[in-house]
Design a protein around this motif. Structure first.
Motif, PDB file in Angstrom:
ATOM      1  N   ALA A  54       0.801  -1.249   0.052  1.00  0.00           N
ATOM      2  CA  ALA A  54      -0.027   0.002  -0.011  1.00  0.00           C
ATOM      3  C   ALA A  54       0.956   1.235   0.038  1.00  0.00           C
ATOM      4  CB  ALA A  54      -0.979  -0.115   1.153  1.00  0.00           C
ATOM      5  N   ILE A  55       2.155   1.167   0.531  1.00  0.00           N
ATOM      6  CA  ILE A  55       2.883   2.437   0.508  1.00  0.00           C
ATOM      7  C   ILE A  55       3.532   2.752  -0.910  1.00  0.00           C
ATOM      8  CG2 ILE A  55       3.025   2.407   3.128  1.00  0.00           C
ATOM      9  CD1 ILE A  55       5.794   1.098   2.602  1.00  0.00           C
ATOM     10  N   ARG A  56       3.575   1.669  -1.489  1.00  0.00           N
ATOM     11  CA  ARG A  56       4.308   1.770  -2.893  1.00  0.00           C
ATOM     12  C   ARG A  56       3.386   2.773  -3.717  1.00  0.00           C
ATOM     13  NH1 ARG A  56       9.045   0.077  -1.473  1.00  0.00           N
ATOM     14  NH2 ARG A  56       8.930  -2.171  -1.180  1.00  0.00           N
ATOM     15  N   PRO A  57       3.968   3.469  -5.003  1.00  0.00           N
ATOM     16  CA  PRO A  57       3.206   4.184  -5.680  1.00  0.00           C
ATOM     17  C   PRO A  57       2.018   3.643  -6.519  1.00  0.00           C
ATOM     18  CG  PRO A  57       5.235   3.902  -6.666  1.00  0.00           C
ATOM     19  CD  PRO A  57       5.380   2.940  -5.288  1.00  0.00           C
ATOM     20  N   TYR A  58       1.760   2.426  -6.412  1.00  0.00           N
ATOM     21  CA  TYR A  58       0.872   1.560  -7.000  1.00  0.00           C
ATOM     22  C   TYR A  58      -0.581   2.081  -6.511  1.00  0.00           C
ATOM     23  CZ  TYR A  58       4.731  -0.875  -8.542  1.00  0.00           C
ATOM     24  OH  TYR A  58       5.909  -1.192  -8.770  1.00  0.00           O
ATOM     25  N   LYS A  59      -1.711   2.059  -7.360  1.00  0.00           N
ATOM     26  CA  LYS A  59      -3.098   2.582  -7.002  1.00  0.00           C
ATOM     27  C   LYS A  59      -3.354   1.001  -6.402  1.00  0.00           C
ATOM     28  CE  LYS A  59      -3.807   6.465  -9.193  1.00  0.00           C
ATOM     29  NZ  LYS A  59      -3.529   7.561  -8.377  1.00  0.00           N
ATOM     30  N   ARG A  60      -4.496   1.119  -5.330  1.00  0.00           N
ATOM     31  CA  ARG A  60      -5.064  -0.188  -4.798  1.00  0.00           C
ATOM     32  C   ARG A  60      -5.807  -0.775  -5.846  1.00  0.00           C
ATOM     33  NH1 ARG A  60      -5.690   2.699   0.556  1.00  0.00           N
ATOM     34  NH2 ARG A  60      -3.899   2.054   1.633  1.00  0.00           N
ATOM     35  N   HIS A  61      -6.513  -0.361  -6.815  1.00  0.00           N
ATOM     36  CA  HIS A  61      -7.454  -1.334  -7.763  1.00  0.00           C
ATOM     37  C   HIS A  61      -6.549  -1.858  -8.683  1.00  0.00           C
ATOM     38  CE1 HIS A  61      -6.810   1.638 -11.310  1.00  0.00           C
ATOM     39  NE2 HIS A  61      -6.784   2.309 -10.412  1.00  0.00           N
ATOM     40  N   LYS A  62      -5.331  -1.399  -9.011  1.00  0.00           N
ATOM     41  CA  LYS A  62      -4.338  -2.298  -9.773  1.00  0.00           C
ATOM     42  C   LYS A  62      -3.791  -3.350  -9.054  1.00  0.00           C
ATOM     43  CE  LYS A  62      -2.991   1.518 -12.589  1.00  0.00           C
ATOM     44  NZ  LYS A  62      -1.764   2.452 -13.450  1.00  0.00           N
ATOM     45  N   ILE A  63      -3.543  -3.183  -7.626  1.00  0.00           N
ATOM     46  CA  ILE A  63      -2.940  -4.384  -6.841  1.00  0.00           C
ATOM     47  C   ILE A  63      -4.220  -5.501  -6.923  1.00  0.00           C
ATOM     48  CG2 ILE A  63      -2.496  -5.125  -4.572  1.00  0.00           C
ATOM     49  CD1 ILE A  63      -1.269  -2.274  -4.224  1.00  0.00           C
ATOM     50  N   LEU A  64      -5.448  -5.031  -6.796  1.00  0.00           N
ATOM     51  CA  LEU A  64      -6.419  -5.925  -6.655  1.00  0.00           C
ATOM     52  C   LEU A  64      -6.580  -6.708  -7.959  1.00  0.00           C
ATOM     53  CD1 LEU A  64      -9.236  -4.234  -4.408  1.00  0.00           C
ATOM     54  CD2 LEU A  64      -7.493  -6.078  -3.756  1.00  0.00           C
ATOM     55  N   THR A  65      -6.667  -5.626  -9.151  1.00  0.00           N
ATOM     56  CA  THR A  65      -6.768  -6.191 -10.579  1.00  0.00           C
ATOM     57  C   THR A  65      -5.589  -7.354 -10.814  1.00  0.00           C
ATOM     58  OG1 THR A  65      -7.856  -4.225 -11.085  1.00  0.00           O
ATOM     59  CG2 THR A  65      -7.180  -5.839 -12.802  1.00  0.00           C
ATOM     60  N   LYS A  67      -3.595  -9.145  -8.844  1.00  0.00           N
ATOM     61  CA  LYS A  67      -4.232 -10.251  -7.934  1.00  0.00           C
ATOM     62  C   LYS A  67      -5.122 -11.157  -8.542  1.00  0.00           C
ATOM     63  CE  LYS A  67      -2.122  -8.833  -3.507  1.00  0.00           C
ATOM     64  NZ  LYS A  67      -1.073  -9.683  -3.546  1.00  0.00           N
ATOM     65  N   LEU A  68      -6.263 -10.424  -8.964  1.00  0.00           N
ATOM     66  CA  LEU A  68      -7.369 -11.173  -9.593  1.00  0.00           C
ATOM     67  C   LEU A  68      -7.011 -11.934 -10.932  1.00  0.00           C
ATOM     68  CD1 LEU A  68     -10.303 -11.917  -9.387  1.00  0.00           C
ATOM     69  CD2 LEU A  68     -10.868  -9.938 -10.831  1.00  0.00           C
ATOM     70  N   THR A  69      -6.259 -11.048 -11.696  1.00  0.00           N
ATOM     71  CA  THR A  69      -5.955 -11.711 -12.965  1.00  0.00           C
ATOM     72  C   THR A  69      -4.910 -12.866 -13.110  1.00  0.00           C
ATOM     73  OG1 THR A  69      -6.007  -9.282 -13.865  1.00  0.00           O
ATOM     74  CG2 THR A  69      -4.965 -10.790 -15.364  1.00  0.00           C
ATOM     75  N   ALA A  70      -4.072 -12.825 -11.993  1.00  0.00           N
ATOM     76  CA  ALA A  70      -3.195 -13.883 -11.767  1.00  0.00           C
ATOM     77  C   ALA A  70      -3.943 -15.093 -11.190  1.00  0.00           C
ATOM     78  CB  ALA A  70      -2.243 -13.484 -10.678  1.00  0.00           C
ATOM     79  N   THR A  71      -4.799 -14.985 -10.459  1.00  0.00           N
ATOM     80  CA  THR A  71      -5.867 -16.139  -9.960  1.00  0.00           C
ATOM     81  C   THR A  71      -6.496 -16.753 -11.133  1.00  0.00           C
ATOM     82  OG1 THR A  71      -5.740 -14.969  -7.684  1.00  0.00           O
ATOM     83  CG2 THR A  71      -7.224 -17.017  -8.183  1.00  0.00           C
ATOM     84  N   ILE A 130     -15.597 -20.123 -13.367  1.00  0.00           N
ATOM     85  CA  ILE A 130     -14.087 -19.887 -12.749  1.00  0.00           C
ATOM     86  C   ILE A 130     -13.870 -18.528 -12.195  1.00  0.00           C
ATOM     87  CG2 ILE A 130     -11.635 -19.989 -12.708  1.00  0.00           C
ATOM     88  CD1 ILE A 130     -12.061 -22.860 -14.451  1.00  0.00           C
ATOM     89  N   ILE A 131     -14.362 -17.693 -13.248  1.00  0.00           N
ATOM     90  CA  ILE A 131     -14.113 -16.212 -13.033  1.00  0.00           C
ATOM     91  C   ILE A 131     -15.090 -15.725 -12.030  1.00  0.00           C
ATOM     92  CG2 ILE A 131     -14.580 -13.939 -14.162  1.00  0.00           C
ATOM     93  CD1 ILE A 131     -13.255 -15.290 -16.974  1.00  0.00           C
ATOM     94  N   ILE A 132     -16.465 -16.371 -12.131  1.00  0.00           N
ATOM     95  CA  ILE A 132     -17.434 -15.666 -10.885  1.00  0.00           C
ATOM     96  C   ILE A 132     -16.970 -15.951  -9.529  1.00  0.00           C
ATOM     97  CG2 ILE A 132     -19.602 -16.123 -10.116  1.00  0.00           C
ATOM     98  CD1 ILE A 132     -20.578 -16.295 -13.234  1.00  0.00           C
TER      99      ILE A 132
END
Length: 185
Positions: A54-65, A67-71, A130-132
Motif C-alpha cells: 500500500a505504501i508503494r506508488p501503485y493504486k489499490r485497484h491495480k493491486i487488486l486487479t 491479483k485477480l488476473t493472476a488467479t 471459474i471467474i465468478i
C-alpha cells in the motif's frame, strides 16, 4: 445434451468423456482458485505485507486487479491443461466419432450442432464459472482480515451452491437462490 447420466449419441464418445471428466476437474479447479483468491488479500493483510504494497506508488485497484488476473490466469491454465488431457484420454478410450447433437436454447428453439462446437461452449461456461467464484473469493478476502475465515467462507459458499445445485436443481425454490444460475451451460 452433455449430462452425467446420458450419452450424447448411441454410444459414449470422447466428448461425453471430456464433459464428465471436466465437470469433476472444474470442481477441483474452482476450489483451488477460491482458496488462492480468498488468501490473496486477507493473507497479506494478516501477514503485514499489504502495508508494504500500500505504501508503494501503485493504486489499490491495480493491486487488486493484478491479483485477480493472476488467479484467473492460473484457473484458465489448469482448465486448458485439463481439457487437453481429457481430450487425449477420451480419444484413446472412446474415439471421436460423434453425430451432430440436438441443442435446445431456453426451451424455445432447437437446433443441431457439432459436438465439438457444443464442447467449446461448455468450456466457455466453465471459464465464466471459474471467474465468478474467483472474483467472489477475492471480494470476500478484502472484507476479512483473517485469511482462514475468508478461505472457509468462500469455500463453503461454493460447496453449498454446488451441493444444492445437485440436490435441488429441479426445485422451483432453488431457482430463487443467488447461485442457482451460475452454471450457464
Amino acid at each position: 445434451v452433455f449430462q452425467s447420466n446420458v450419452s450424447s449419441n448411441a454410444k459414449t464418445n470422447a466428448y461425453d468423456f471430456m464433459y464428465y471428466a471436466l465437470e469433476f476437474l472444474s470442481f477441483i479447479i474452482i476450489i483451488f482458485c477460491v482458496v488462492i483468491g480468498a488468501n490473496m488479500i486477507s493473507g497479506e493483510t494478516s501477514g503485514g505485507t499489504m502495508k508494504m504494497l500500500a505504501i508503494r506508488p501503485y493504486k489499490r485497484h491495480k493491486i487488486l486487479t493484478g491479483k485477480l488476473t493472476a488467479t484467473i490466469f492460473l484457473g484458465v491454465a489448469f482448465l486448458i491443461i485439463g481439457s487437453i488431457a481429457t481430450f487425449i484420454i477420451g480419444i484413446r478410450l472412446y474415439g471421436l466419432n460423434s453425430l451432430p447433437v440436438l441443442v435446445v436454447f431456453n426451451a424455445e428453439s432447437a437446433t443441431t450442432m457439432s459436438a465439438f462446437a457444443l464442447f467449446l461452449i461448455f468450456l466457455l461456461t466453465l471459464l465464466l464459472r471459474i471467474i465468478i467464484y474467483t472474483c467472489l473469493a477475492l471480494f470476500i478476502s478484502t472484507a476479512f482480515k483473517s485469511n482462514i475465515a475468508a478461505i472457509i467462507i468462500s469455500t463453503l459458499i461454493y460447496l453449498f451452491s454446488a451441493l444444492l445445485g445437485n440436490y435441488l436443481g429441479g426445485n422451483i425454490v432453488y431457482a430463487c437462490l443467488p447461485f442457482a444460475n451460475v452454471d450457464l451451460f
